[in-house]
Design an enzyme around this catalytic site. Structure first.
Site, PDB file in Angstrom:
ATOM      1  CE1 TYR A 142     101.267  42.301-109.744  1.00 49.20           C
ATOM      2  CE2 TYR A 142     103.273  43.548-109.394  1.00 49.20           C
ATOM      3  CZ  TYR A 142     102.248  42.775-108.903  1.00 49.20           C
ATOM      4  OH  TYR A 142     102.217  42.495-107.562  1.00 49.20           O
ATOM      5  CE  LYS A 193      89.043  31.595-111.218  1.00 44.97           C
ATOM      6  NZ  LYS A 193      88.669  30.806-110.031  1.00 44.97           N
ATOM      7  CG  ASP A 226      89.916  29.144-107.234  1.00 49.66           C
ATOM      8  OD1 ASP A 226      90.607  28.479-108.041  1.00 49.66           O
ATOM      9  OD2 ASP A 226      88.668  29.120-107.240  1.00 49.66           O
ATOM     10  CG  ASP A 250     102.409  40.140-105.417  1.00 48.59           C
ATOM     11  OD1 ASP A 250     103.469  40.202-104.772  1.00 48.59           O
ATOM     12  OD2 ASP A 250     101.420  40.867-105.196  1.00 48.59           O
ATOM     13  CG  ASP A 254     103.198  38.129 -99.737  1.00 52.52           C
ATOM     14  OD1 ASP A 254     104.275  38.200-100.363  1.00 52.52           O
ATOM     15  OD2 ASP A 254     102.711  39.075 -99.089  1.00 52.52           O
TER      16      ASP A 254
END
Ligand code: IPM
Ligand code: MG
Length: 368
Positions: A142, A193, A226, A250, A254
């Protein structure tokens, strides 16, 4: 005791409506629990742009810096979609997080018993779920530099962002994560990751070091992002505390929100570093956005914002008892069968934002 300085930034869309309900609870606390807040209100997002020509005015930021805590609604809406990038409502939110140094974003996802059937997942998968996603909030993809959109010599265009973390940034979010895990089940899952991104190889190395040197009593596991997304919908109860990079957090939060039935149920706390007195800058906001499609219709679910206020009482003012009172009121009202549209279930009573807010206050009266 010094007055508790609370800055309210309702923002845009349903942020405004849900904050009205939080104000009811603040008034109730002043009257019935004798807890006075020194309240002020300001603009952020599109509503700030309309008045000040910027999504976060310097005076508002200064007020936020001087407050003991900030309560925020939500920002954004189609009205401001075509503004230049730096004027967009979201820039105001990102700026206040960055300037206040709010690097630790706590996003708890708990499934209240009354809502176990409201999730799109089978009730047995989510019943009793209680996890904490800790999202790094002031670094990573970000905020990384360089960033931008450029035109290349051949006329092609190039868009780019940078995923970057330094060791101090990883270590400080790591410590918050391990401390949270220590207070809960002593299990921490760090999400990265590391099979592809060097930045998260470093992230993993630093998490391991921290565990070995400072938190040997906490069990640390690692998961690729993932797989974490998949595991969150396959078997979310395997997790307790999860810690991750800004953008991964983020996305995963959700996803976790929907486990609880609705984005309208998820509160959050964003905390800065502790000063010498142990005090942290803090901002509390629901995880949901400004929901322009239902804004102004008295339909929004105010519970995520109300529970964000409960987190504020707990983390900024050490008022655990009052926080629990609010959380109990939310549980009871849901048990009693009231639902806003987002969590509506067959046989329950569909109510407006206002009626939900009033019901919480009535329940607080009963509980007290
Ligand atoms: C969130 C939101 C924000 C983010 C947006 C509105 C900038 O999605 O708080 O999760 O991406 O951080
Ligand atoms: Mg988000």
């Amino acid at each position: 005791m010094a007055a508790k300085k609370l800055l309210i930034l309702p923002g845009d869309g349903i942020g405004v409506e849900v904050m009205v309900q939080v104000r009811r609870i603040i008034e109730w606390m002043a009257k019935r629990r004798n807890v006075a807040f020194d309240l002020s209100e300001g603009l952020i997002g599109g509503s700030a742009y309309d008045v000040h020509g910027t999504p976060l005015a310097d005076e508002t930021l200064a007020d936020a810096m001087a407050a003991d805590a900030v309560l925020l609604g939500a920002v954004g809406g189609p009205k401001w979609d075509n503004l230049p990038f730096q004027d967009k409502p979201e820039r105001g939110l990102l700026k206040i997080r960055k300037e206040m140094g709010l690097f630790a974003n706590l996003r708890p996802a708990t499934v209240l018993d009354a809502l176990a059937d409201a999730s799109t997942l089978k009730a047995e998968v989510v019943t009793g779920l209680d996890i904490m996603i800790l999202r790094e909030l002031t670094g990573g993809l970000y905020f990384g530099e360089p960033r931008g959109i450029e035109t290349l010599p051949n006329g092609d265009r190039k868009g780019f962002n940078t995923l970057v973390y330094t060791t101090p940034e990883i270590v400080r979010i790591g410590r918050v994560a391990f401390d949270l895990a220590r207070k809960r089940s002593k299990r921490l899952c760090s999400v990265d990751k590391a099979n592809v991104l060097e930045c998260t190889v470093l992230w993993r190395e630093e998490m391991i070091k921290l565990q070995q040197t400072e938190y040997p009593d906490v069990e640390l596991t690692h998961m690729y992002v993932d797989n974490a997304a998949m595991q969150l919908v396959r078997n979310p109860k395997q997790f307790d505390v999860m810690v991750t990079e800004n953008m991964f957090g983020d996305i995963l939060s959700d996803c976790a929100a929907m486990l609880t039935g609705s984005l309208g149920m998820l509160p959050s706390a964003s905390l800065g570093a502790a000063d010498a007195d142990g005090k942290r800058r803090a901002l509390y906001e629901p995880v949901h956005g400004s929901a322009p499609d239902i804004a102004g219709k008295d339909m929004a679910n105010p519970l995520a914002t109300i529970m964000s206020f409960a987190m504020c009482l707990r983390y900024s003012f050490n008022m655990d008892e009052d926080a629990e009172l609010i959380e109990a009121a939310v549980k009871n009202v849901l048990k009693g069968g009231l639902r806003t549209g987002d969590i509506m279930q067959p046989g329950k009573a569909k109510v407006s934002t206002t009626v939900m807010g009033e019901a919480i206050v009535r329940e607080l009266d009963k509980l007290k």
